[in-house]
Design a protein around this motif. Sequence first.
Motif, mmCIF file in Angstrom:
data_model
loop_
_atom_site.group_PDB
_atom_site.id
_atom_site.type_symbol
_atom_site.label_atom_id
_atom_site.label_comp_id
_atom_site.label_asym_id
_atom_site.label_seq_id
_atom_site.Cartn_x
_atom_site.Cartn_y
_atom_site.Cartn_z
ATOM 1 N N ILE A 36 0.844 -1.207 0.000
ATOM 2 C CA ILE A 36 0.000 0.000 0.000
ATOM 3 C C ILE A 36 0.874 1.249 0.000
ATOM 4 O O ILE A 36 0.649 2.196 -0.773
ATOM 5 C CB ILE A 36 -0.943 -0.007 1.227
ATOM 6 N N CYS A 44 2.484 1.800 -3.415
ATOM 7 C CA CYS A 44 1.521 2.329 -4.405
ATOM 8 C C CYS A 44 1.294 3.829 -4.191
ATOM 9 O O CYS A 44 1.233 4.606 -5.161
ATOM 10 C CB CYS A 44 0.204 1.576 -4.302
ATOM 11 N N LYS A 45 1.181 4.242 -2.934
ATOM 12 C CA LYS A 45 0.949 5.655 -2.655
ATOM 13 C C LYS A 45 2.178 6.492 -3.011
ATOM 14 O O LYS A 45 2.059 7.595 -3.559
ATOM 15 C CB LYS A 45 0.603 5.836 -1.171
ATOM 16 N N LEU A 98 -4.302 1.585 -7.072
ATOM 17 C CA LEU A 98 -4.552 0.466 -6.162
ATOM 18 C C LEU A 98 -6.040 0.124 -6.185
ATOM 19 O O LEU A 98 -6.890 0.961 -5.857
ATOM 20 C CB LEU A 98 -4.119 0.832 -4.741
ATOM 21 N N GLY A 137 -8.893 -2.368 -4.668
ATOM 22 C CA GLY A 137 -9.084 -3.200 -3.490
ATOM 23 C C GLY A 137 -10.315 -4.092 -3.599
ATOM 24 O O GLY A 137 -11.292 -3.740 -4.259
ATOM 25 N N THR A 169 -8.395 -0.694 6.307
ATOM 26 C CA THR A 169 -7.214 -0.033 5.744
ATOM 27 C C THR A 169 -7.171 -0.167 4.227
ATOM 28 O O THR A 169 -6.902 0.797 3.504
ATOM 29 C CB THR A 169 -5.935 -0.632 6.354
ATOM 30 N N VAL A 170 -7.469 -1.374 3.726
ATOM 31 C CA VAL A 170 -7.444 -1.597 2.280
ATOM 32 C C VAL A 170 -8.506 -0.762 1.586
ATOM 33 O O VAL A 170 -8.244 -0.116 0.562
ATOM 34 C CB VAL A 170 -7.635 -3.095 1.956
ATOM 35 N N ALA A 173 -7.452 2.910 1.598
ATOM 36 C CA ALA A 173 -6.275 3.215 0.777
ATOM 37 C C ALA A 173 -6.533 3.064 -0.716
ATOM 38 O O ALA A 173 -5.871 3.711 -1.531
ATOM 39 C CB ALA A 173 -5.112 2.312 1.183
ATOM 40 N N ALA A 174 -7.478 2.217 -1.079
ATOM 41 C CA ALA A 174 -7.696 1.893 -2.491
ATOM 42 C C ALA A 174 -8.256 3.076 -3.270
ATOM 43 O O ALA A 174 -9.078 3.845 -2.765
ATOM 44 C CB ALA A 174 -8.639 0.703 -2.605
#
Length: 319
Positions: A109, A112-113, A119, A121, A129-130, A133-134
Amino acid sequence: MKAACHSLSVAALGLNALEAQFAERNFAATFVRLIGVIMNVRGRVIVTGIGKSGIVARKMTATLTSTGTPAIFLHPADAGHGDLGMVTPDDVVLMLSHSGESTELGPIIQYCKRFAIPLLGMTAQAHSTVATAADICMLMPDVPEACPNSLAPTTSTTVQMAFGDAMAIALMEMRGFSADDFHKFHPNGRLGAQLIKVRELMAKGDDIPSVQEEASLLDATIEMTRARLGGTAIVDRDGRLIGAFTDGDLRRTVTGKQNLTEAVGRFMTPTPLAVGPEELAQEALHLMHERNVMLLFVCDKGKLIGAVHMHDLLNAGVA
């Protein structure tokens, strides 16, 4: 027996819940966005997950790769030890996690950021979190597991697997991925054999037995013997197929004590069975069985371009 049937029932409920998700506007719109991102990616789809989700991710990778979408599996445990180097700015990462909180996914993660890699998910927890963040997150139905303790990943992985297949099929249709394309990626084994085209197995050029109708029975017999296909095509002066003369025809002719100097055109079978070069070999074999013949001629716009014997099809694994 009762427990086994119960597990299947719970799995079916999970699949029904996933199908219902597609009927929801937000989920459907998100799915369309996800497909669009994958369709337009210049690199590969990097699929990742840990535990049972990782196993599903491997299967998803294989399905995508074999159906026209370049993909590779990235194990989260190896990602932090150098394998993140396989992820390029041209790629997109697809991350599977039922809980969305697997700590092993953290380095991917962050990577990717840091490098602005899209990203995608897949999780059942909207505030995980996923999911947070996606860039695009497919929210899977939070279905009960089939095991008695509702702990072992069973229904959740079934839903993940089904979603992966649905995604791959959607991408196939978007790409216009054909049976011929599928054969290119599956040249070996029984599945590949069923997708072989007649043109790949037929005799060509000088290997095609053929004579003109004015040729003598003796000449036709010599041609049949040379080619060893159990027959010969009879063609006109323009190379168009007009008849066939087979081993069976020869036996009947000899039995009738015909003069071998007579023209073969008198004894040929007119308008014999023929197929096109793009016909599936499997269909050609079925036609042979239906019409009880061992030899088929291959024509393009009426002109003879090949010949295929049943033994050639069987030896190639066609069934």
